[in-house]
Design an enzyme around this catalytic site. Structure first.
Site, short mmCIF file in Angstrom:
data_model
loop_
_atom_site.label_atom_id
_atom_site.label_comp_id
_atom_site.label_asym_id
_atom_site.label_seq_id
_atom_site.Cartn_x
_atom_site.Cartn_y
_atom_site.Cartn_z
CD GLU A 265 -2.72 1.38 2.75
OE1 GLU A 265 -3.48 2.06 2.58
OE2 GLU A 265 -2.20 0.51 3.62
CE LYS A 340 -7.18 1.57 3.97
NZ LYS A 340 -6.15 2.24 4.39
CB CYS A 374 -4.12 -1.51 4.92
SG CYS A 374 -3.21 -1.24 6.20
#
Length: 508
Positions: A265, A340, A374
């Site tokens: 990321e 995300k 993440c």
């Protein structure tokens, strides 16, 4: 090479490809007059051995081919000419009981050389040899630069000099780098090949799986190799420096035969150093202008290195909103974006990021995969929805500053592997970045996690990198083991859910 490639496809040759095949062949053999197959010859070849004829297309245009026959081993290694081994171009030498895949032609349009399309054809030919349970691949390769050295060098000495890299031959050097070994020198092999002075080098690649059960060409792969990049944060002078470092890692994991390359990321954060005089929100929006050029470059890398690349993540602006996105750059030249979903309080406070709204899986040549960035891995609902769509491997690019933040990602990723009976691969950044606000320190340990049952490691960890050290992690995962787990595992989590009491569904 053309400036931009949108799609690369490798498939079997069709009759309707002939016109494009001929045009590419004429360009590839421009130094030899009339060096192309007639249409009736190609039709004949397809009639007798269609699965042995491979073409590679760029944006639906045939730019290269690999043509083959099956022949008797003794005939393949005996002294012969090109005319003789092809049955005077009738292909009557094709023998279904033969042990050798004999390469009668391979070429790439000069406009598309330099991006490893030839290597892709050779890899497919090797796969065909294994799946047809043939002993080896044999062919006589031209030595087109020999004419430049013929007055002072014998063919034997020329071959040795090429082996020692004292001379570069565009054909022989390529073959040797592809694990072919020299059997002998052939005289008067191809009439009219002035550049090689009609010499050819008989080469062989041995199939180490010979006598194993044959499979069908393009069969689904069971064992998938993952390449994870544990990226060291470092100052980068410009975008080209980022590409140079990225290509190094892609080259490494591709060299080990990886099917996927996973970046972390926001690994492009060093580019924010030039904007450190701005506040954090403005600085990250500045580097969002690099996102599309990065996608295009990584798409080129995916083609050139024949690998599926998961680009970690990078900032992306749309309609004035800032998102955290990445791209799946497939080796067929296509790419897809993922976003995300869950944004951390830090990302909201300092950067003003927004979360995406699409939960999806991706079809690849190695099965169905999921990608979550993440913080998303800490929300079990996302991966369960992906598992319901058939996800077999979940990739998680992450960025964590402290060990406790990393442990949240790690432990949640392990839980996702167990509860969804899939593999999970995670990769993050390490080191520090003192000249970029809000990106000071990083902590990471790349890893591949498995379900927890007898067929898998007892601790559910397939492989782990050294913590906080720049490196790559290579690991193989077997998709067939997941199938057995679903049906015969000690527990069958996906099957045993009480859907009469609870369900998860997408709202969009």
């Amino acid at each position: 090479m053309q400036t931009e490639i949108n799609k690369v496809e490798l498939r079997n040759l069709l009759v309707e490809d002939y016109k494009q095949l001929k045009n590419s062949m004429i360009k590839a053999y421009s130094e030899i007059d009339g060096a192309y197959w007639a249409e009736e010859e190609i039709e004949n070849l397809l009639d007798i051995f269609p699965e042995g004829q491979l073409v590679i297309l760029v944006d639906n245009k045939v730019v290269g081919a690999a043509l083959s026959l099956i022949v008797d081993y003794k005939k393949a290694v005996s002294n012969h000419t090109y005319q003789k081994i092809t049955g005077n171009y009738t292909f009557s030498t094709h023998d279904l009981n033969g042990e050798v895949l004999y390469g009668i032609d391979v070429f790439i349009d000069p406009e598309f050389r330099g991006i490893r399309l030839g290597r892709r054809l050779y890899d497919a030919r090797k796969e065909l040899c294994e799946q047809l349970n043939l002993k080896s691949i044999i062919f006589a390769g031209r030595i087109p630069r020999y004419t430049e050295h013929a007055e002072t060098t014998t063919p034997k000495d020329y071959i040795e000099k090429v082996k020692l890299k004292e001379i570069y031959d565009p054909v022989l050097s390529f073959q040797l780098s592809n694990d072919f070994h020299v059997i002998k020198i052939m005289k008067n092999y191809l009439e009219g090949d002035v550049m090689s002075q009609e010499y050819a080098v008989l080469l062989e690649w041995n199939n180490i799986y010979y006598e194993k059960s044959p499979k069908l060409i393009n069969a689904r792969k069971s064992v998938i190799r993952l390449g994870l990049v544990q990226w060291q944060m470092r100052p980068l002078a410009n975008l080209e420096a980022l590409f140079e470092q990225s290509e190094f890692f892609i080259d490494v994991v591709s060299g080990y035969g990886s099917d996927f390359c996973l970046f972390p990321e926001l690994f492009i954060a060093p580019l924010m150093a030039d904007y450190n005089h701005l506040n954090e929100a403005d600085a990250i929006r500045e580097i969002s202008h690099f996102t599309e050029p990065i996608r295009k470059k990584f798409q080129e890398f995916a083609i050139a290195y024949n690998i599926n690349i998961i680009t970690g993540s990078m900032p992306y602006t749309e309609d004035g909103n800032l998102y955290n996105v990445g791209f799946l750059c497939k080796r067929d030249g296509t790419s897809e974006m993922y976003t995300k979903i869950h944004i951390t309080p830090n990302e909201v406070q300092y950067w003003g990021m927004k979360g995406g709204s699409q939960i999806r899986t991706f079809d690849t040549d190695c099965g169905k995969i999921g990608i979550m960035i993440c913080y998303d891995v800490e929300f079990p609902e996302l991966s369960r929805l992906m598992a319901d769509e058939g996800m077999e491997i979940l990739f998680v690019p992450f960025l964590t500053d402290t060990q406790n933040a990393y442990m949240r990602v790690k432990l949640c990723a392990q839980a996702r592997a167990i509860e969804n009976e899939c593999y999970v691969a995670i990769a993050g950044c390490v080191g520090n970045l003192p000249r970029v606000n809000n990106m000071d320190i990083q902590y990471a340990q790349a890893a591949v996690f498995t379900p927890s049952d007898f067929a898998f490691p007892s601790n559910g960890i397939k492989a782990e990198a050294t913590p906080n050290t720049e490196m790559t992690l290579i690991a193989d995962v077997d998709l067939d083991m997941l199938k057995k787990l679903h049906e015969m595992g000690s527990v069958r989590i996906l099957k045993d859910r009480r859907k009469d009491l609870y369900q998860i569904k997408k709202l969009k």
